[in-house]
Design a protein around this motif. Structure first.
Motif, PDB file in Angstrom:
ATOM      1  N   ILE A   1      32.326  35.506  44.392  1.00  0.00           N
ATOM      2  CA  ILE A   1      31.013  35.693  43.769  1.00  0.00           C
ATOM      3  C   ILE A   1      31.264  36.378  42.438  1.00  0.00           C
ATOM      4  CG2 ILE A   1      28.775  36.852  43.881  1.00  0.00           C
ATOM      5  CD1 ILE A   1      28.897  36.636  46.918  1.00  0.00           C
ATOM      6  N   GLU A   2      30.681  35.797  41.398  1.00  0.00           N
ATOM      7  CA  GLU A   2      30.797  36.406  40.072  1.00  0.00           C
ATOM      8  C   GLU A   2      29.429  36.914  39.633  1.00  0.00           C
ATOM      9  OE1 GLU A   2      32.219  33.465  37.293  1.00  0.00           O
ATOM     10  OE2 GLU A   2      30.699  32.022  37.882  1.00  0.00           O
ATOM     11  N   ASP A   3      29.448  37.977  38.865  1.00  0.00           N
ATOM     12  CA  ASP A   3      28.227  38.584  38.329  1.00  0.00           C
ATOM     13  C   ASP A   3      28.310  38.517  36.814  1.00  0.00           C
ATOM     14  OD1 ASP A   3      25.942  39.986  37.758  1.00  0.00           O
ATOM     15  OD2 ASP A   3      26.633  41.893  38.569  1.00  0.00           O
ATOM     16  N   ALA A   4      27.750  37.467  36.257  1.00  0.00           N
ATOM     17  CA  ALA A   4      27.781  37.248  34.801  1.00  0.00           C
ATOM     18  C   ALA A   4      29.203  37.322  34.255  1.00  0.00           C
ATOM     19  CB  ALA A   4      26.870  38.239  34.094  1.00  0.00           C
ATOM     20  N   GLY A   5      30.139  36.715  34.981  1.00  0.00           N
ATOM     21  CA  GLY A   5      31.531  36.666  34.537  1.00  0.00           C
ATOM     22  C   GLY A   5      32.497  37.340  35.475  1.00  0.00           C
ATOM     23  N   PRO A   6      32.406  38.662  35.646  1.00  0.00           N
ATOM     24  CA  PRO A   6      33.381  39.335  36.511  1.00  0.00           C
ATOM     25  C   PRO A   6      33.250  38.930  37.985  1.00  0.00           C
ATOM     26  CG  PRO A   6      32.274  40.904  35.079  1.00  0.00           C
ATOM     27  CD  PRO A   6      31.551  39.606  34.940  1.00  0.00           C
ATOM     28  N   ILE A   7      34.395  38.825  38.649  1.00  0.00           N
ATOM     29  CA  ILE A   7      34.435  38.558  40.087  1.00  0.00           C
ATOM     30  C   ILE A   7      34.132  39.869  40.798  1.00  0.00           C
ATOM     31  CG2 ILE A   7      35.864  37.820  42.045  1.00  0.00           C
ATOM     32  CD1 ILE A   7      35.295  35.584  39.983  1.00  0.00           C
ATOM     33  N   VAL A   8      33.108  39.852  41.672  1.00  0.00           N
ATOM     34  CA  VAL A   8      32.694  41.075  42.361  1.00  0.00           C
ATOM     35  C   VAL A   8      32.830  40.975  43.876  1.00  0.00           C
ATOM     36  CG1 VAL A   8      31.175  41.837  40.491  1.00  0.00           C
ATOM     37  CG2 VAL A   8      30.253  40.384  42.326  1.00  0.00           C
ATOM     38  N   ALA A   9      33.192  39.789  44.375  1.00  0.00           N
ATOM     39  CA  ALA A   9      33.366  39.625  45.824  1.00  0.00           C
ATOM     40  C   ALA A   9      34.245  38.410  46.082  1.00  0.00           C
ATOM     41  CB  ALA A   9      32.016  39.466  46.519  1.00  0.00           C
TER      42      ALA A   9
END
Length: 139
Positions: free
Chosen positions: A48-56
């Motif tokens: 899962i990415e949050d506006a670019g960065p991978i967060v999960a």
């Protein structure tokens, strides 16, 4: 938030996520674990990415008998938002579509928070002992 399959370019961020979440161990080279996963059902390696960065992230797999999940990780900054539940629901749906009758996972002894999370999702302790044998040393 965007849930999607892992891409090769995600590797540095995913490894950093795993380190931040305390999932790595000296005897497991995360880059080698990723390379191995990409040879078997790479479409079941989700991020899962949050506006670019991978967060999960989570690695799912199905061996024809049972499904497994490994490396479920959510960035500390993004916990409590339902991302782990979202990954598990997507992984379960993909495994079900493959005909997988049961999903198993392992939690390190003493990780009460992770155990409580999985129990909340309907998972229960199996009356089994997990054994392992390293066949290829990563070091």
């Amino acid at each position: 938030m965007n849930l999607r399959p892992f891409l090769a370019a995600d590797q540095p961020q995913v490894i950093a996520l795993w380190h931040a979440c305390g999932l790595t161990r000296p005897w497991n080279d995360p880059a080698k674990d990723i390379a191995r996963k990409l040879t078997v059902q790479p479409e079941l390696f989700l991020v899962i990415e949050d506006a670019g960065p991978i967060v999960a992230s989570a690695m799912f797999g199905y061996d024809g008998h049972r499904g497994w999940v490994n490396y479920l990780a959510v960035a500390p900054s993004h916990r409590g938002r339902g991302l782990a539940r979202q990954l598990m629901a997507e992984g379960e749906a993909r495994l079900t579509a493959l005909g997988c009758p049961k999903l198993s996972l392992q939690v390190r002894a003493g990780n009460a928070q992770a155990i409580a999370f999985y129990e909340h999702l309907g998972y229960a302790t199996d009356e089994a002992v997990s054994l392992g044998k390293r066949l290829i040393a990563d070091q």
